[in-house]
Design a protein around this motif. Structure first.
Motif, short mmCIF file in Angstrom:
data_model
loop_
_atom_site.label_atom_id
_atom_site.label_comp_id
_atom_site.label_asym_id
_atom_site.label_seq_id
_atom_site.Cartn_x
_atom_site.Cartn_y
_atom_site.Cartn_z
N ARG A 231 1.00 -1.79 -1.01
CA ARG A 231 1.25 -3.12 -1.57
C ARG A 231 1.02 -3.16 -3.08
N VAL A 232 0.04 -2.43 -3.56
CA VAL A 232 -0.23 -2.36 -5.00
C VAL A 232 -0.35 -0.87 -5.35
N PRO A 233 0.66 -0.29 -5.98
CA PRO A 233 0.70 1.16 -6.17
C PRO A 233 -0.23 1.65 -7.28
N THR A 234 -1.45 1.93 -6.90
CA THR A 234 -2.44 2.48 -7.81
C THR A 234 -3.29 3.48 -7.04
N ASP A 235 -3.76 4.53 -7.72
CA ASP A 235 -4.60 5.50 -7.03
C ASP A 235 -5.98 4.95 -6.73
N VAL A 253 -13.07 -0.62 6.49
CA VAL A 253 -12.35 -0.83 5.23
C VAL A 253 -12.70 -2.22 4.72
N GLY A 254 -13.26 -2.29 3.52
CA GLY A 254 -13.61 -3.58 2.92
C GLY A 254 -12.57 -4.00 1.91
N LEU A 255 -12.09 -5.23 2.02
CA LEU A 255 -11.06 -5.77 1.14
C LEU A 255 -11.66 -6.19 -0.20
N MET A 281 -2.25 -8.82 1.85
CA MET A 281 -3.04 -7.60 1.71
C MET A 281 -3.98 -7.43 2.89
N LEU A 282 -4.64 -8.52 3.28
CA LEU A 282 -5.54 -8.46 4.43
C LEU A 282 -4.79 -8.04 5.69
N ALA A 283 -3.61 -8.62 5.90
CA ALA A 283 -2.81 -8.28 7.08
C ALA A 283 -2.40 -6.81 7.08
N HIS A 284 -2.06 -6.30 5.91
CA HIS A 284 -1.66 -4.89 5.83
C HIS A 284 -2.83 -3.98 6.24
N LEU A 285 -4.01 -4.26 5.74
CA LEU A 285 -5.18 -3.46 6.11
C LEU A 285 -5.42 -3.53 7.61
N HIS A 293 -11.54 -2.69 12.23
CA HIS A 293 -12.11 -1.83 11.18
C HIS A 293 -11.98 -2.46 9.80
N VAL A 294 -11.72 -3.76 9.73
CA VAL A 294 -11.51 -4.43 8.45
C VAL A 294 -12.55 -5.53 8.25
#
Length: 348
Positions: A231-235, A253-255, A281-285, A293-294
């Motif tokens: 969703r947000v292309p960053t390393d 996984v913490g948002l 973003m939350l839904a994607h995780l 696990h979120v």
């Protein structure tokens, strides 16, 4: 009270668990978290670069019962000329932060905990008396440079550290955000020591190569404060394969809640990211890692402030509202239940 009973009590009381806050670091740069939030903001002034969102009072107002509180040593950078330049300097910063947490505990502001029975007992007490119970803090080392050599790890475990993220940017141990690469030879030794000491790996900030090498050596893994790279292309974020790997290993996984990590192309001064963007973003995780696990990993005041916080949210008192954006059947888990289950699991 059994584990499920504790989680039922947490849900009934509407408690929140946050997977990532830089409490001691912020105090070390001058923020008095014992003040009321309005007073702290007034002291810092309306022109502060990052308007404060976290105090102990704001956390209590949001019924945040527990957080993973960091030991974060800042390396020397162009914007942090007083940062560390070697392992001894990183060690000194982390020691000072550890001392601050202990002084807060002595003053009754927090309660330092280790995962397992201590966390379960704390959550039970907080659910019964949220106004009279201090914030629970489980220590997480963000960036492993304060561990001068892997032989130091048992000492840090004795001090209460049970979670270590080897990288922030690149460290002596691993490639990290903006610094591609794998584990260094010393990093391989550290990961082996972490597995032996039952210290959880925090994969936040790890470069992709380092991530896969690390989870091979220590599969007990979380990502305390991240988003989805799809969703947000960053390393700085994790790929779907990385998110899936954490869920498959039973991790969390913490948002993270910084606008720039929620909305592609967002820059300081832009309008805040919308609730729809945050929900996506939350839904994607949840869809990729698995909703069990979120949780939250806000990183509030971790280099950003109120202006960089999503639409409709003002402070740590609002953290529980983020979970309202999840499907109804997953809201209690995102709010606290998933972190609570992970933090109280049997580690024998």
């Amino acid at each position: 009270m059994t584990g499920p009973d504790v989680l039922d009590a947490v849900e009934a009381a509407g408690l929140v668990i946050d997977g990532h806050l830089d409490l001691a670091y912020n105090a070390g740069v001058g923020r008095d978290l014992t003040l009321a939030l309005d007073e702290l903001r007034s002291r810092e002034g309306p022109d502060a670069r990052d308007i404060a969102t976290v105090t102990f009072g704001a956390l209590r107002a949001g019924r945040v019962a527990l957080t993973l509180g960091t030991l974060f040593a800042m390396p020397r950078t162009d914007t942090s000329p007083d940062g560390y330049t070697d392992a001894d300097g990183a060690y000194a910063q982390a020691l000072a932060q550890l001392d601050r947490y202990r002084r807060w505990q002595d003053a009754g502001h927090i309660r330092l905990l280790t995962p397992g029975a201590q966390v379960a007992a704390h959550l039970r007490t907080y659910a019964a008396d949220p106004d009279g119970t201090p914030l629970g803090v489980v220590l997480l080392m963000e960036g492993a440079d304060p561990i001068r050599t892997p032989d130091d790890l048992p000492w840090w475990v004795e001090q209460g550290v049970r979670i270590v993220g080897p990288a922030w940017r690149g460290t002596r141990y691993a490639g990290g955000t903006g610094v591609p690469g794998g584990l260094t030879p010393l990093g391989g030794e550290l990961l082996d020591a972490m597995r032996e000491q039952r210290v959880t790996l925090d994969a936040s900030h790890l470069a992709e190569q380092a991530f896969w090498e690390a989870v091979e050596r220590q599969p007990d893994v979380i990502a305390s404060h991240v988003g989805a790279r799809a969703r947000v292309p960053t390393d700085r974020h994790l790929t779907d394969d990385m998110l899936r790997a954490i869920g498959e290993r039973g991790g969390m996984v913490g948002l993270v809640l910084y606008n720039g990590f929620l909305q592609p192309g967002w820059r300081r001064g832009d309008p805040p990211s919308t609730r729809a963007t945050l929900a996506a973003m939350l839904a994607h995780l949840g869809d990729v890692a698995g909703w069990a696990h979120v949780g939250l990993g806000s990183d509030l005041d971790g280099g950003f402030g109120m202006r960089e916080f999503p639409e409709g949210l003002d402070s740590a008192a609002d953290l529980g509202r983020v979970a309202d954006l999840a499907p109804a059947e997953h809201r209690a888990g995102v709010r606290a239940g998933n972190w609570g289950r992970w933090l109280t699991r049997d580690r024998a």
